[in-house]
Design a protein around this motif. Sequence first.
Motif, PDB file in Angstrom:
ATOM      1  N   LEU A 169       0.834  -1.197   0.000  1.00 23.90           N
ATOM      2  CA  LEU A 169       0.000   0.000   0.000  1.00 23.90           C
ATOM      3  C   LEU A 169       0.874   1.254   0.000  1.00 23.90           C
ATOM      4  N   THR A 170       0.325   2.355  -0.500  1.00 23.13           N
ATOM      5  CA  THR A 170       1.001   3.641  -0.399  1.00 23.13           C
ATOM      6  C   THR A 170       1.223   3.959   1.076  1.00 23.13           C
ATOM      7  N   SER A 171       2.425   4.394   1.436  1.00 23.57           N
ATOM      8  CA  SER A 171       2.733   4.587   2.853  1.00 23.57           C
ATOM      9  C   SER A 171       3.491   5.878   3.090  1.00 23.57           C
ATOM     10  N   ILE A 172       3.398   6.336   4.347  1.00 20.05           N
ATOM     11  CA  ILE A 172       4.200   7.458   4.808  1.00 20.05           C
ATOM     12  C   ILE A 172       4.599   7.172   6.247  1.00 20.05           C
ATOM     13  N   ILE A 348      11.696  10.902  27.125  1.00 18.63           N
ATOM     14  CA  ILE A 348      13.045  10.675  27.643  1.00 18.63           C
ATOM     15  C   ILE A 348      13.131   9.362  28.401  1.00 18.63           C
ATOM     16  N   TYR A 349      12.131   9.049  29.230  1.00 20.94           N
ATOM     17  CA  TYR A 349      12.219   7.828  30.032  1.00 20.94           C
ATOM     18  C   TYR A 349      12.208   6.583  29.150  1.00 20.94           C
ATOM     19  N   LYS A 350      11.533   6.643  27.997  1.00 18.48           N
ATOM     20  CA  LYS A 350      11.527   5.500  27.091  1.00 18.48           C
ATOM     21  C   LYS A 350      12.918   5.297  26.489  1.00 18.48           C
ATOM     22  N   ARG A 351      13.522   6.380  26.045  1.00 24.37           N
ATOM     23  CA  ARG A 351      14.865   6.263  25.453  1.00 24.37           C
ATOM     24  C   ARG A 351      15.877   5.761  26.479  1.00 24.37           C
ATOM     25  N   SER A 352      15.662   6.085  27.760  1.00 29.16           N
ATOM     26  CA  SER A 352      16.613   5.644  28.777  1.00 29.16           C
ATOM     27  C   SER A 352      16.560   4.134  28.982  1.00 29.16           C
ATOM     28  N   TRP A 353      15.438   3.499  28.630  1.00 32.31           N
ATOM     29  CA  TRP A 353      15.288   2.055  28.790  1.00 32.31           C
ATOM     30  C   TRP A 353      15.480   1.281  27.490  1.00 32.31           C
ATOM     31  N   CYS A 354      15.327   1.930  26.358  1.00 27.82           N
ATOM     32  CA  CYS A 354      15.125   1.200  25.098  1.00 27.82           C
ATOM     33  C   CYS A 354      16.274   1.351  24.113  1.00 27.82           C
ATOM     34  N   PRO A 355      16.963   0.269  23.770  1.00 26.92           N
ATOM     35  CA  PRO A 355      17.960   0.309  22.711  1.00 26.92           C
ATOM     36  C   PRO A 355      17.361   0.147  21.323  1.00 26.92           C
ATOM     37  N   MET A 356      16.061  -0.097  21.232  1.00 31.97           N
ATOM     38  CA  MET A 356      15.397  -0.273  19.946  1.00 31.97           C
ATOM     39  C   MET A 356      14.316   0.778  19.735  1.00 31.97           C
ATOM     40  N   GLU A 357      14.268   1.281  18.518  1.00 37.93           N
ATOM     41  CA  GLU A 357      13.254   2.242  18.106  1.00 37.93           C
ATOM     42  C   GLU A 357      12.654   1.741  16.796  1.00 37.93           C
ATOM     43  N   THR A 358      11.349   1.541  16.775  1.00 36.54           N
ATOM     44  CA  THR A 358      10.691   0.957  15.610  1.00 36.54           C
ATOM     45  C   THR A 358       9.927   2.012  14.830  1.00 36.54           C
ATOM     46  N   VAL A 359      10.209   2.094  13.563  1.00 33.68           N
ATOM     47  CA  VAL A 359       9.489   3.006  12.679  1.00 33.68           C
ATOM     48  C   VAL A 359       8.177   2.358  12.269  1.00 33.68           C
ATOM     49  N   GLN A 360       7.093   3.112  12.398  1.00 33.96           N
ATOM     50  CA  GLN A 360       5.792   2.656  11.941  1.00 33.96           C
ATOM     51  C   GLN A 360       5.301   3.567  10.816  1.00 33.96           C
ATOM     52  N   TYR A 361       4.338   3.058  10.060  1.00 36.31           N
ATOM     53  CA  TYR A 361       3.886   3.765   8.864  1.00 36.31           C
ATOM     54  C   TYR A 361       2.366   3.872   8.847  1.00 36.31           C
ATOM     55  N   ASP A 362       1.877   4.904   8.167  1.00 38.65           N
ATOM     56  CA  ASP A 362       0.455   5.018   7.853  1.00 38.65           C
ATOM     57  C   ASP A 362       0.275   4.613   6.395  1.00 38.65           C
ATOM     58  N   LEU A 363      -0.687   3.740   6.155  1.00 41.25           N
ATOM     59  CA  LEU A 363      -0.914   3.171   4.825  1.00 41.25           C
ATOM     60  C   LEU A 363      -2.256   3.641   4.286  1.00 41.25           C
ATOM     61  N   PHE A 364      -2.347   3.791   2.976  1.00 43.23           N
ATOM     62  CA  PHE A 364      -3.526   4.394   2.363  1.00 43.23           C
ATOM     63  C   PHE A 364      -4.048   3.551   1.210  1.00 43.23           C
ATOM     64  N   LEU A 365      -5.367   3.358   1.201  1.00 42.93           N
ATOM     65  CA  LEU A 365      -6.041   2.719   0.076  1.00 42.93           C
ATOM     66  C   LEU A 365      -7.246   3.574  -0.301  1.00 42.93           C
ATOM     67  N   PRO A 366      -7.074   4.495  -1.257  1.00 48.04           N
ATOM     68  CA  PRO A 366      -8.205   5.321  -1.695  1.00 48.04           C
ATOM     69  C   PRO A 366      -9.247   4.465  -2.415  1.00 48.04           C
TER      70      PRO A 366
END
Length: 419
Positions: A169-172, A348-366
Amino acid sequence: MHTQTRDITGMAAAEAADGHIAPIETRPVATDPLRVDIFDSMAPLELEWRALERDDLNSLHQSYDWCAAWVENFERPLAIIRGSIGDHVAFILPLEIIRSRGTRRAEFIGGHHNNINTGLFSARFLANGELTPVQLDTISAALRSKVDVAILRNVPLEWRGRKSPLASLTSIENQNHAFQMPFLGSFEASLKQVNAKRRRKKFKHQSRLLDARGGYEYVIADPDQQDALLDLFFRQKAARFKDAGLPDAFNDVRIKAALHAMLRRQEGDVPNATLQMHALRLKGEHEGHIPAIAALSRKGDHVICQFASIDEALVAEASPGELLFWLMIERLHRESVALFDFGIGDQIYKRSWCPMETVQYDLFLPVSGMGRLAAVTQQSITRTKVAIKSNRKLYSFVQRLRARHGAGATSDDGGGDAD
């Protein structure tokens, strides 16, 4: 601390003892055409739905119980997509219809209160890879009389080694990332990802401070305590939002009722939980006072902190919220958990605990001409949000404006505090 920005592609799910991580079959679904049915209620799909959700890599936020709690309290019209090939149920996409500015949008049930969305896909269908253009056209045609556009938010294009069939799907990129702490076998090994020496020193300091005031205990609420603890969370969070000059993301009786309903949707045979309340409770001179609360969900080896609150009236110097996270994470290491998820929103508190950061996307179906315009408009809005959130001064100003105008306007769109 450096945080890795990735879609957790390097961290496959641990094999569950009960086999709830479905292996992707090498034999794809037969080449019969995709048949798409749209349902306006959940009940006819319950057996098929629960069969698909047994795969622990299908998000908890598309589980039957999670969705039912929102549906029963918001009563929005539904457009639940079931895709079948032959007699095989290939996928279910649990969508609700939101009308806004003359446009009908289909979005995941639960909206902005979901921390990760995947849809529900069968292992056989996953062998096919992404949805094909012909299959997307079939879905679009089935939706045509009901909605103008489908917007699927907060979808990782790859999750724990599994590529999403929705990736075609088209994503951003969504303006909010999610933050996780992988468990590396032992508690000590996991702590080394986030400066174990500093963490242990802080924990000992916090414990000494509270012991001097009479001590503390870590509480996992019993069934008859869950609702009262959730109501206390709402009061604590409302006070924190007010003090910060921010809109209250939970200031909607429907949201509160849905979350209360989730407390009563526990699975009896496995440690999974739709929502479970945890807290830090003081002893001694402040016996019974609760300075920190968190709500956890669990599916398989994945635990999500859905929300948390603190009350700094008495023991702010002990950082009770941080202490509660230590106690929860330490305990979960003994319970076959592989990933502790702090959810979406950069704090800030999340970054202090987390070595992983996950990118999420918004998907579009017109689906219609108006839907194509809405998709373009929404993509522009998301780009603007990304720009605003990258400028802390501008973001603080926008948040103050939102607070001044109240949070009520956001609730119809599922509003959340990570926007």
